[in-house]
Design a protein around this motif. Sequence first.
Motif, PDB file in Angstrom:
ATOM      1  N   LYS A   1      -8.029  17.220  -9.147  1.00 40.44           N
ATOM      2  CA  LYS A   1      -7.715  18.634  -8.957  1.00 40.44           C
ATOM      3  C   LYS A   1      -8.871  19.303  -8.231  1.00 40.44           C
TER       4      LYS A   1
ATOM      5  N   SER B   1      -2.852  27.794  -4.395  1.00 38.62           N
ATOM      6  CA  SER B   1      -1.613  27.924  -3.645  1.00 38.62           C
ATOM      7  C   SER B   1      -1.212  29.384  -3.509  1.00 38.62           C
TER       8      SER B   1
ATOM      9  N   LYS C   1       2.952  30.222  -7.191  1.00 41.07           N
ATOM     10  CA  LYS C   1       2.641  29.720  -8.527  1.00 41.07           C
ATOM     11  C   LYS C   1       3.920  29.243  -9.196  1.00 41.07           C
TER      12      LYS C   1
ATOM     13  N   ALA D   1       1.829  25.706  -7.876  1.00 36.88           N
ATOM     14  CA  ALA D   1       1.677  25.103  -6.551  1.00 36.88           C
ATOM     15  C   ALA D   1       2.797  24.097  -6.318  1.00 36.88           C
TER      16      ALA D   1
ATOM     17  N   SER E   1       0.733  19.155  -5.813  1.00 33.70           N
ATOM     18  CA  SER E   1      -0.534  18.996  -6.528  1.00 33.70           C
ATOM     19  C   SER E   1      -1.028  17.569  -6.387  1.00 33.70           C
TER      20      SER E   1
ATOM     21  N   GLN F   1       0.907  13.974  -6.690  1.00 33.52           N
ATOM     22  CA  GLN F   1       2.297  14.091  -6.273  1.00 33.52           C
ATOM     23  C   GLN F   1       2.470  13.600  -4.842  1.00 33.52           C
TER      24      GLN F   1
ATOM     25  N   THR G   1      -6.388  14.954  -3.239  1.00 35.87           N
ATOM     26  CA  THR G   1      -7.019  16.184  -3.708  1.00 35.87           C
ATOM     27  C   THR G   1      -6.719  17.276  -2.696  1.00 35.87           C
ATOM     28  N   SER G   2      -7.016  18.516  -3.066  1.00 33.13           N
ATOM     29  CA  SER G   2      -6.782  19.642  -2.159  1.00 33.13           C
ATOM     30  C   SER G   2      -7.860  20.690  -2.397  1.00 33.13           C
TER      31      SER G   2
END
Length: 583
Positions: free
Chosen positions: A422, A427, A430, A432, A435, A438, A559-560
């Motif tokens: 994480k 995002s 809500k 997101a 994630s 995914q 990850t983001s």
Amino acid sequence: MRSVNKQVRRVDVLIVGGGPVGLLTAFQLAKFGHSRSIAIIEKHPKSSQDQYGRAITLYPRSSEILDQLGLADELAQECFACRNTVSYDKAGKVVAGRGWYFMENMKDTQWDFALVLRQKYQEEIFRRSLRELGVDLETPVELIQAHVDESVPQGGYKITAVTKNGITGEEETIMCKYLVGADGGRSFVRRTLDIPFDGSTTEDKWVRIDGIIETNMPKPRVYGSIESPTHGNVLWAALDHGATRIGFAFTAERQNAYPEFNEAAAVAEAIESVKPFSLQVKQVDWFTIYSVGQRVARKFFTKDCVILAGDASHTHSSGAAQGMNTGIHDASNLGWKLSMVLDGLTPPSLLDTYESERLPNVQKLINYDKDISRLMTMQLPIGWKGGKNADPNEILGNVMEKASTFTSGLSIAFDLNVLNVKGSFESSSKPAPVSPGQRGPDVQLQKPGTREGTRLHKEAPNNARFHVVVFAGEPDYTSTSLKSFSDSLEGSKVFSNARLPISWLTIPAKSAPSAFELLGIMPFGKVFYDEKQTAHNRYGVDIKRGGVMVLRPDGWVGTSTGLTDGAVVELEVYFKSVLLINS
């Protein structure tokens, strides 16, 4: 007197099993640069194995996986693309919303259909593609011994295997670093390593028969079901090359009518199973009778060198048509990880994530399958708390609808771990929409200059590299953030390492004659326009803030991060935890 080849062969990986899972595992390793250091064996002569039957259906996520490996287009050339379904009650009347109806609503993907192509044809494509990379399937060659020397460190030649040629009788010793058991439900690899296979097999018998038929069924070229009072929920599947598959429960009472279950018996029961419709079988390609078993291997990865995949690690009914799909997911999860370990790009511990990611999803499938297989034989699920007179066909429709996004593969996700982290990304919606852990959705993009359409999955293929996707948003708002990100990236000792298996893509939320002028900086890797902002919306990226997504080689999100001053540091931390980086 047996013939023994005293010369010892050394390979990095020995793959046992020449079905789809073994072939795809070998294909990936060869594609990723290991064609000279792998071997794949199959004990059955492929001429005897190339029957028409067995697995037939690929769901959207499996097609996406094969698309990112460059294999799906050829499969699509031969397949029956099924987008329509039908369910009939015992009187032959159409019943809405039951059976395979969920197939008509598999959205959010270019591959929004069931790709129906019999295993025979799929394997031919996989073998040919593997051969083009310089690797031949060795057949008929059987594994007869396998010993693991646990005193040898991981990455060394821990395994001594003995194989036997089914024609010459010659035996060969092969030493390898990793042994992949993709050798089916009766896996020799699993048994010789004493890996328990937990679960059970029911007494229920199922029949499958493929061939060319004539019928008065109103909609024969679909995926369908017939709610038969004598044969359970009957499968009717239009196949490639104009063929059809019929599958049904074969009760003990009906079994007693046949001293021997042969082709004539299979045809006779198929005709009975589809009543009230008529059926004439013009040609039988294949038929089988089998028992349903739901079993899971206690370990998918053991002794730091032995890996199980496909039916060798889990079995279930064909009720939800998941057999080949599950194996493709195994192979996809394993291939790039094993390749990176062999290349010394990641620590060997990365292979632990194969089991931790695949096992929970296999268990979830089996839990669904236990209910589906019972309902297809007109039995209520174990532990059923509803009415005793409930209609199994109606409940089956509800179960299959509930499992629909998992069955299609589009909702299959992994827990947070070293690969799925994480990040700081916030995002614009809500919760997101995407994630870490995914699937990274496929989205439509445009190429600079020509403005021709393309897709993210086409531009971020599985080539055993991570893809860092910079969603640049609307540059009028994000130009300062982009410049800061670019400066930080230039000064990064981590990302200056040319050996890193990382590719970059830049996706601005508008188009222009020049990407450089639009962004105000040199793009990160290749640039693709998102003029309609559908890609930004699907990934939940605010066009005024932008964001950064890391896609794993297999297409899941790693990850983001936000497009902020700290984004590069955050990416450095992520890749340092996954890759072996000297900085």
